[in-house]
Design a protein around this motif. Structure first.
Motif, PDB file in Angstrom:
ATOM      1  N   TYR A 159     -16.405  23.423  34.859  1.00 40.64           N
ATOM      2  CA  TYR A 159     -15.939  24.301  35.934  1.00 40.64           C
ATOM      3  C   TYR A 159     -16.904  25.473  36.104  1.00 40.64           C
ATOM      4  O   TYR A 159     -17.664  25.812  35.196  1.00 40.64           O
ATOM      5  N   TYR A 160     -16.854  26.063  37.285  1.00 39.63           N
ATOM      6  CA  TYR A 160     -17.587  27.310  37.521  1.00 39.63           C
ATOM      7  C   TYR A 160     -16.565  28.430  37.519  1.00 39.63           C
ATOM      8  O   TYR A 160     -15.600  28.401  38.296  1.00 39.63           O
ATOM      9  N   GLY A 161     -16.745  29.398  36.644  1.00 43.49           N
ATOM     10  CA  GLY A 161     -15.745  30.454  36.546  1.00 43.49           C
ATOM     11  C   GLY A 161     -16.323  31.802  36.168  1.00 43.49           C
ATOM     12  O   GLY A 161     -17.244  31.887  35.353  1.00 43.49           O
ATOM     13  N   THR A 162     -15.787  32.857  36.780  1.00 48.32           N
ATOM     14  CA  THR A 162     -16.145  34.237  36.452  1.00 48.32           C
ATOM     15  C   THR A 162     -14.851  35.034  36.331  1.00 48.32           C
ATOM     16  O   THR A 162     -13.755  34.489  36.477  1.00 48.32           O
ATOM     17  N   MET A 163     -14.974  36.320  36.078  1.00 48.42           N
ATOM     18  CA  MET A 163     -13.785  37.160  36.012  1.00 48.42           C
ATOM     19  C   MET A 163     -13.048  37.169  37.356  1.00 48.42           C
ATOM     20  O   MET A 163     -11.825  37.245  37.406  1.00 48.42           O
ATOM     21  N   LYS A 164     -13.801  37.082  38.453  1.00 44.40           N
ATOM     22  CA  LYS A 164     -13.176  37.021  39.773  1.00 44.40           C
ATOM     23  C   LYS A 164     -12.317  35.771  39.914  1.00 44.40           C
ATOM     24  O   LYS A 164     -11.279  35.776  40.587  1.00 44.40           O
ATOM     25  N   HIS A 165     -12.746  34.673  39.287  1.00 50.28           N
ATOM     26  CA  HIS A 165     -11.968  33.440  39.347  1.00 50.28           C
ATOM     27  C   HIS A 165     -10.621  33.618  38.646  1.00 50.28           C
ATOM     28  O   HIS A 165      -9.629  33.002  39.020  1.00 50.28           O
ATOM     29  N   LEU A 166     -10.607  34.462  37.605  1.00 51.92           N
ATOM     30  CA  LEU A 166      -9.341  34.707  36.914  1.00 51.92           C
ATOM     31  C   LEU A 166      -8.387  35.479  37.821  1.00 51.92           C
ATOM     32  O   LEU A 166      -7.183  35.229  37.818  1.00 51.92           O
ATOM     33  N   ARG A 167      -8.919  36.405  38.607  1.00 50.49           N
ATOM     34  CA  ARG A 167      -8.078  37.138  39.568  1.00 50.49           C
ATOM     35  C   ARG A 167      -7.550  36.184  40.636  1.00 50.49           C
ATOM     36  O   ARG A 167      -6.372  36.240  41.010  1.00 50.49           O
ATOM     37  N   HIS A 168      -8.413  35.314  41.142  1.00 47.34           N
ATOM     38  CA  HIS A 168      -7.981  34.339  42.136  1.00 47.34           C
ATOM     39  C   HIS A 168      -6.934  33.395  41.540  1.00 47.34           C
ATOM     40  O   HIS A 168      -5.966  33.016  42.207  1.00 47.34           O
ATOM     41  N   SER A 169      -7.128  33.024  40.275  1.00 43.80           N
ATOM     42  CA  SER A 169      -6.176  32.131  39.607  1.00 43.80           C
ATOM     43  C   SER A 169      -4.836  32.816  39.432  1.00 43.80           C
ATOM     44  O   SER A 169      -3.776  32.201  39.606  1.00 43.80           O
ATOM     45  N   PHE A 170      -4.865  34.092  39.075  1.00 38.36           N
ATOM     46  CA  PHE A 170      -3.652  34.899  38.930  1.00 38.36           C
ATOM     47  C   PHE A 170      -2.806  34.822  40.200  1.00 38.36           C
ATOM     48  O   PHE A 170      -1.613  34.522  40.166  1.00 38.36           O
ATOM     49  N   VAL A 171      -3.441  35.073  41.343  1.00 35.71           N
ATOM     50  CA  VAL A 171      -2.731  35.055  42.620  1.00 35.71           C
ATOM     51  C   VAL A 171      -2.261  33.646  42.966  1.00 35.71           C
ATOM     52  O   VAL A 171      -1.104  33.425  43.347  1.00 35.71           O
TER      53      VAL A 171
END
Length: 224
Positions: free
Chosen positions: A168-180
């Motif tokens: 997967y491609y993931g950054t801290m921003k992806h965690l925020r998007h995942s949260f939502v």
């Protein structure tokens, strides 16, 4: 430009300058760096200081198409957080279970937590958000995890590597998007989620956050 008069700068000079940048920066960073320089030359052209913008014919690096910020599957996040160690585990958990940007998550202090709720002002939007502590965060030392930007950047690089190893491609921003995304998957309304994320179109948050805090606690606790 640097120590030279603007009128003396040629396209050849700009190509040499761009070549220097290529040794240190990614294509998109270089293009962003050149924007104010282009504006400076355009200003000089419009005021008849020079005849043409030397960047117009320069050899620019092709922009790199960035990976989309798609949410990560919840099972992938659980696997990553379970296997993570030390401050990275705390930092990554904070970014996911609060939905905060890395700059906000890494600098939370004890004063920001009152009765099990994080009250913080998002650096980006200057909006105050109340975020009930997820049970998993209560098990961790979440205060002042990564105060320095460089430490947060290094933690992000490690997170990207872990995600890459899992395909997967993931950054801290992806965690925020995942949260939502994951909260929406659970059926919660955008009105509830907007309070937690501190989006700019939720400026009335402060007026109704208190009466919704019990609901928000239930929302946060649905994350597995």
């Amino acid at each position: 430009f640097k120590s030279r008069p603007v009128a003396s700068i040629t396209t050849k000079d700009m190509n040499a300058y761009i070549s220097e940048l290529k040794s240190e920066y990614a294509p998109n960073t270089i293009l962003n760096h050149l924007k104010p320089i282009r504006q400076m030359f355009n200003y000089a052209v419009s005021n008849n200081y020079i005849e043409g913008n030397p960047l117009d014919k320069a050899i620019l690096p092709p922009p790199k198409i960035l990976n989309k910020r798609e949410p990560l599957p919840s099972d992938v996040i659980r696997k990553i957080l379970k296997e993570a160690k030390g401050k990275d585990k705390v930092f990554w958990s904070l970014c996911y279970y609060t939905g905060l940007d890395s700059g906000d998550a890494g600098v939370i202090t004890e004063k920001d937590v009152i009765d099990g709720v994080i009250y913080t002002i998002r650096e980006k939007t200057k909006i105050k958000v109340p975020i009930p502590l997820h049970p998993k965060l209560k098990e961790l030392k979440i205060f002042e995890v990564y105060l320095k930007k460089n430490d947060r950047d290094q933690a992000t690089k490690r997170f990207k590597k872990v995600c890459q190893d899992l395909g997967y491609y993931g950054t801290m921003k992806h965690l925020r998007h995942s949260f939502v995304s994951h909260l929406m998957d659970e059926g919660y309304s955008l009105d509830d989620i907007k309070i937690l994320t501190g989006h700019t179109n939720a400026k009335m948050t402060g007026h109704y956050a208190k009466v919704k805090i019990d609901t928000l606690k239930k929302v946060i606790n649905t994350l597995k």
